[in-house]
Design an enzyme around this catalytic site. Structure first.
Site, mmCIF file in Angstrom:
data_model
loop_
_atom_site.group_PDB
_atom_site.id
_atom_site.type_symbol
_atom_site.label_atom_id
_atom_site.label_comp_id
_atom_site.label_asym_id
_atom_site.label_seq_id
_atom_site.Cartn_x
_atom_site.Cartn_y
_atom_site.Cartn_z
ATOM 1 N N ARG A 1 0.807 -1.229 0.000
ATOM 2 C CA ARG A 1 0.000 0.000 0.000
ATOM 3 C C ARG A 1 0.837 1.274 0.000
ATOM 4 N NH1 ARG A 1 -2.978 -3.093 3.749
ATOM 5 N NH2 ARG A 1 -4.710 -4.123 2.704
ATOM 6 N N LYS B 1 2.180 11.207 -11.754
ATOM 7 C CA LYS B 1 1.278 10.317 -12.507
ATOM 8 C C LYS B 1 2.027 9.019 -12.755
ATOM 9 C CE LYS B 1 -1.900 13.330 -14.989
ATOM 10 N NZ LYS B 1 -2.339 13.808 -16.317
ATOM 11 N N GLU C 1 7.575 17.444 -25.780
ATOM 12 C CA GLU C 1 6.983 17.810 -24.476
ATOM 13 C C GLU C 1 7.538 19.151 -23.992
ATOM 14 O OE1 GLU C 1 4.448 16.232 -23.269
ATOM 15 O OE2 GLU C 1 4.607 14.066 -23.560
ATOM 16 N N LYS D 1 5.891 22.864 -15.077
ATOM 17 C CA LYS D 1 5.106 21.698 -14.640
ATOM 18 C C LYS D 1 4.883 21.736 -13.129
ATOM 19 C CE LYS D 1 3.975 16.951 -15.078
ATOM 20 N NZ LYS D 1 4.073 15.669 -15.728
ATOM 21 N N GLU E 1 -5.519 16.752 -11.152
ATOM 22 C CA GLU E 1 -6.185 17.097 -12.403
ATOM 23 C C GLU E 1 -7.686 17.320 -12.241
ATOM 24 O OE1 GLU E 1 -4.243 15.325 -15.855
ATOM 25 O OE2 GLU E 1 -6.146 15.393 -16.900
ATOM 26 N N ARG F 1 -4.531 21.110 -14.411
ATOM 27 C CA ARG F 1 -3.480 20.175 -14.850
ATOM 28 C C ARG F 1 -3.754 19.597 -16.236
ATOM 29 N NH1 ARG F 1 -0.059 15.619 -11.432
ATOM 30 N NH2 ARG F 1 1.081 14.881 -13.245
ATOM 31 N N ASN G 1 -1.962 18.196 -21.080
ATOM 32 C CA ASN G 1 -2.289 17.180 -22.090
ATOM 33 C C ASN G 1 -2.499 17.775 -23.475
ATOM 34 O OD1 ASN G 1 -2.231 14.745 -20.618
ATOM 35 N ND2 ASN G 1 -4.074 15.414 -19.554
ATOM 36 N N HIS H 1 -2.306 15.613 -26.561
ATOM 37 C CA HIS H 1 -2.358 14.214 -26.137
ATOM 38 C C HIS H 1 -3.632 13.489 -26.580
ATOM 39 C CE1 HIS H 1 1.046 15.510 -23.801
ATOM 40 N NE2 HIS H 1 1.196 14.332 -23.234
ATOM 41 N N HIS I 1 -2.766 10.266 -28.262
ATOM 42 C CA HIS I 1 -3.084 8.936 -27.717
ATOM 43 C C HIS I 1 -3.839 8.096 -28.751
ATOM 44 C CE1 HIS I 1 -2.676 10.081 -23.166
ATOM 45 N NE2 HIS I 1 -1.523 9.959 -23.764
ATOM 46 N N HIS J 1 5.752 8.068 -28.028
ATOM 47 C CA HIS J 1 4.773 8.930 -27.361
ATOM 48 C C HIS J 1 5.001 10.402 -27.749
ATOM 49 C CE1 HIS J 1 2.121 10.482 -24.254
ATOM 50 N NE2 HIS J 1 3.103 11.252 -23.809
HETATM 51 P P1 NAD Z 1 10.845 5.135 -22.931
HETATM 52 O O1 NAD Z 1 10.779 5.022 -21.491
HETATM 53 O O2 NAD Z 1 10.321 4.019 -23.746
HETATM 54 O O3 NAD Z 1 12.356 5.439 -23.355
HETATM 55 C C1 NAD Z 1 12.659 5.607 -24.705
HETATM 56 C C2 NAD Z 1 13.809 4.696 -25.166
HETATM 57 O O4 NAD Z 1 15.049 5.275 -24.777
HETATM 58 C C3 NAD Z 1 13.784 3.321 -24.567
HETATM 59 O O5 NAD Z 1 14.211 2.384 -25.523
HETATM 60 C C4 NAD Z 1 14.800 3.431 -23.447
HETATM 61 O O6 NAD Z 1 15.346 2.199 -23.068
HETATM 62 C C5 NAD Z 1 15.830 4.317 -24.078
HETATM 63 N N1 NAD Z 1 16.660 5.067 -23.167
HETATM 64 C C6 NAD Z 1 16.295 5.635 -22.002
HETATM 65 N N2 NAD Z 1 17.285 6.389 -21.525
HETATM 66 C C7 NAD Z 1 18.319 6.276 -22.382
HETATM 67 C C8 NAD Z 1 19.610 6.839 -22.436
HETATM 68 N N3 NAD Z 1 20.024 7.720 -21.519
HETATM 69 N N4 NAD Z 1 20.424 6.493 -23.448
HETATM 70 C C9 NAD Z 1 19.985 5.643 -24.408
HETATM 71 N N5 NAD Z 1 18.761 5.109 -24.439
HETATM 72 C C10 NAD Z 1 17.928 5.432 -23.440
HETATM 73 O O7 NAD Z 1 10.065 6.443 -23.443
HETATM 74 P P2 NAD Z 1 9.937 7.926 -22.877
HETATM 75 O O8 NAD Z 1 9.738 8.769 -24.061
HETATM 76 O O9 NAD Z 1 10.986 8.253 -21.913
HETATM 77 O O10 NAD Z 1 8.570 7.860 -22.046
HETATM 78 C C11 NAD Z 1 7.342 7.586 -22.672
HETATM 79 C C12 NAD Z 1 6.393 7.079 -21.633
HETATM 80 O O11 NAD Z 1 6.180 8.084 -20.646
HETATM 81 C C13 NAD Z 1 5.037 6.736 -22.181
HETATM 82 O O12 NAD Z 1 4.623 5.510 -21.637
HETATM 83 C C14 NAD Z 1 4.142 7.860 -21.678
HETATM 84 O O13 NAD Z 1 2.816 7.451 -21.500
HETATM 85 C C15 NAD Z 1 4.799 8.201 -20.397
HETATM 86 N N6 NAD Z 1 4.532 9.563 -19.937
HETATM 87 C C16 NAD Z 1 4.142 9.724 -18.651
HETATM 88 C C17 NAD Z 1 3.928 10.993 -18.148
HETATM 89 C C18 NAD Z 1 3.566 11.186 -16.722
HETATM 90 O O14 NAD Z 1 3.211 12.318 -16.331
HETATM 91 N N7 NAD Z 1 3.679 10.174 -15.898
HETATM 92 C C19 NAD Z 1 4.112 12.111 -18.990
HETATM 93 C C20 NAD Z 1 4.549 11.900 -20.293
HETATM 94 C C21 NAD Z 1 4.752 10.607 -20.762
HETATM 95 N N1 GLY Z 2 1.974 14.653 -18.611
HETATM 96 C C1 GLY Z 2 0.769 15.231 -18.158
HETATM 97 C C2 GLY Z 2 0.673 15.372 -16.695
HETATM 98 O O1 GLY Z 2 1.589 15.057 -15.974
HETATM 99 O O2 GLY Z 2 -0.333 15.786 -16.201
#
Ligand code: NAD
Ligand code: GLY
Length: 364
Positions: A125, A147, A189, A231, A241, A245, A249, A252, A256, A269
């Site tokens: 938890r 998030k 972003e 942010k 949100e 917030r 998006n 998005h 999405h 993404h």
């Molecule tokens: P990812 O985590 O898939 O990373 C992208 C690629 O880069 C992967 O292959 C990873 O292994 C590689 N990588 C990572 N760091 C590296 C480095 N330093 N050197 C070489 N390769 C590296 O993708 P992302 O773009 O980081 O994240 C996308 C995800 O984040 C999605 O699932 C999206 O929904 C989520 N997201 C979440 C929020 C949130 O607020 N929580 C906001 C935006 C996106």
């Molecule tokens: N990436 C959108 C949020 O964090 O709200």
């Protein structure tokens, strides 16, 4: 090893406050981690691409503080942001005899960060976790604001929780190994923060895009800092949100639909968000909220950042079907983050006819 003096961006939520550290040499410096809560077990969660690059450096630094440091290496990719992969984290924690004081370290991009945060929210938890984002996208967005979650076959990020980390550590050195396509995804972003909140920042990005794309460290440092400041302000005002917030998006809703419509992982993404911003700006223009000059300005910047500006031809119905599942939708009505003039975002619906018109115009 001592890092160069990091920039600190505070994030204040009332019930919890934490820092985002931005600088060079942070991961390998024991001083980065010294104020974290004590624990008998630290678990680094990472993936098969990032582990060989940075896991050993982090592990060595953490061993100065934690008696037991384990590493769990997950498969890499958006298609693994699933219940099955999440369960691997629980398996490891339970096999290691972790208790409520265990602390998790998410070392990777947004996929690792979202999954590790969700595992921390659920395990017993709730246990502590730290974000160590290694992509530009994760440093400027996903690691900040709490998030967390996983995808469901019927919708992206549909299962999750708001759960805040203890600390976010953005080590700029790791961006040097990031592939260019991933760098561009992160730029999407960063660009997002301009039209929704800060036109001075948008202009700064336009002027410094070449430096960002060549991984100039001082340009990256400022872009990460300004993005995190914006942010942090938005999340500080509306953590869960309830309203404001949602502006984060921007792009998005269309984005999405592209990700889900093509199958997760086909477009990144950030690529889907970049193209989604173009589509949302066209819709804003169709509704008379911004002019064509601004549509062209933003489209030009997104294209210069190496991002797609034309959506895939999935068909209007497919877009609409996916967008109806968006978390902002209310009683089946799709709601978009649109621009109410440059620098100001508004959340609102639009007639299906107009949405379909924009999809037709923006897809090839
Ligand atoms: P990812 O985590 O898939 O990373 C992208 C690629 O880069 C992967 O292959 C990873 O292994 C590689 N990588 C990572 N760091 C590296 C480095 N330093 N050197 C070489 N390769 C590296 O993708 P992302 O773009 O980081 O994240 C996308 C995800 O984040 C999605 O699932 C999206 O929904 C989520 N997201 C979440 C929020 C949130 O607020 N929580 C906001 C935006 C996106
Ligand atoms: N990436 C959108 C949020 O964090 O709200």
């Amino acid at each position: 090893m001592q890092p160069t003096q990091p920039i600190t961006v505070p994030i204040q939520l009332g019930h919890t406050n934490y820092s985002i550290l931005i600088g060079k040499g942070l991961i390998g410096a024991p001083s980065t981690w010294e104020k974290l809560p004590n624990s008998s077990l630290a678990l680094i969660v990472t993936n098969s691409t990032v582990a060989p690059l940075y896991a050993a450096t982090l592990k060595t630094a953490l061993q100065e503080k934690y008696p037991r440091v384990l590493t769990l290496c997950l498969p890499d990719g958006e298609s693994f942001k699933t219940f099955e992969t999440l369960n691997l984290i629980f398996d490891q924690l339970l096999k290691a005899g972790a208790d409520r004081k265990a602390i998790l370290f998410a070392l990777g991009g947004g996929v690792v960060g979202d999954m590790t945060g969700f595992a921390a929210a659920c395990f017993m938890r709730g246990v502590a976790f730290v974000q160590v984002p290694t992509t530009l996208l994760a440093q400027v967005d996903s690691s900040v604001g709490g998030k967390t979650g996983i995808n469901h076959p019927l919708g992206k990020n549909m299962i999750g929780a708001f759960y805040q980390p203890e600390l976010v550590v953005c080590d700029l050195d790791v961006l040097q190994t990031l592939p260019n396509r991933e760098l561009s995804a992160g730029l999407a972003e960063i660009i997002k923060y301009g039209p929704i909140a800060d036109m001075t920042f948008l202009q700064w990005i336009e002027n410094n895009l070449n430096a960002l794309m060549s991984k100039d460290v001082s340009a990256l440092a400022y872009a990460v800092q300004r993005s995190c400041e914006i942010k942090a302000r938005v999340v500080g005002a509306d953590e869960k949100e309830g309203g404001l917030r949602a502006i984060l998006n921007f792009g998005h809703t269309f984005g999405h639909a592209i990700e889900a419509g093509l199958g997760y992982g086909v477009w990144l993404h950030g690529e889907a968000v970049g193209c989604g911003m173009v589509m949302a700006t066209h819709l804003s223009c169709r509704l008379g909220l911004v002019d064509e000059v601004f549509v062209n300005r933003l489209t030009t910047l997104i294209a210069r950042a190496g991002l797609p500006v034309k959506g895939p031809r999935l068909g209007g119905d497919v877009y609409l079907e996916h967008m109806r599942l968006d978390k902002k939708a209310q009683a089946g009505e799709i709601r978009f983050v649109l621009l109410n003039g440059p620098g100001q975002a508004v959340v609102m619906g639009a007639q299906d006819r107009l949405i379909t018109e924009v999809i037709e115009k923006c897809c090839s």
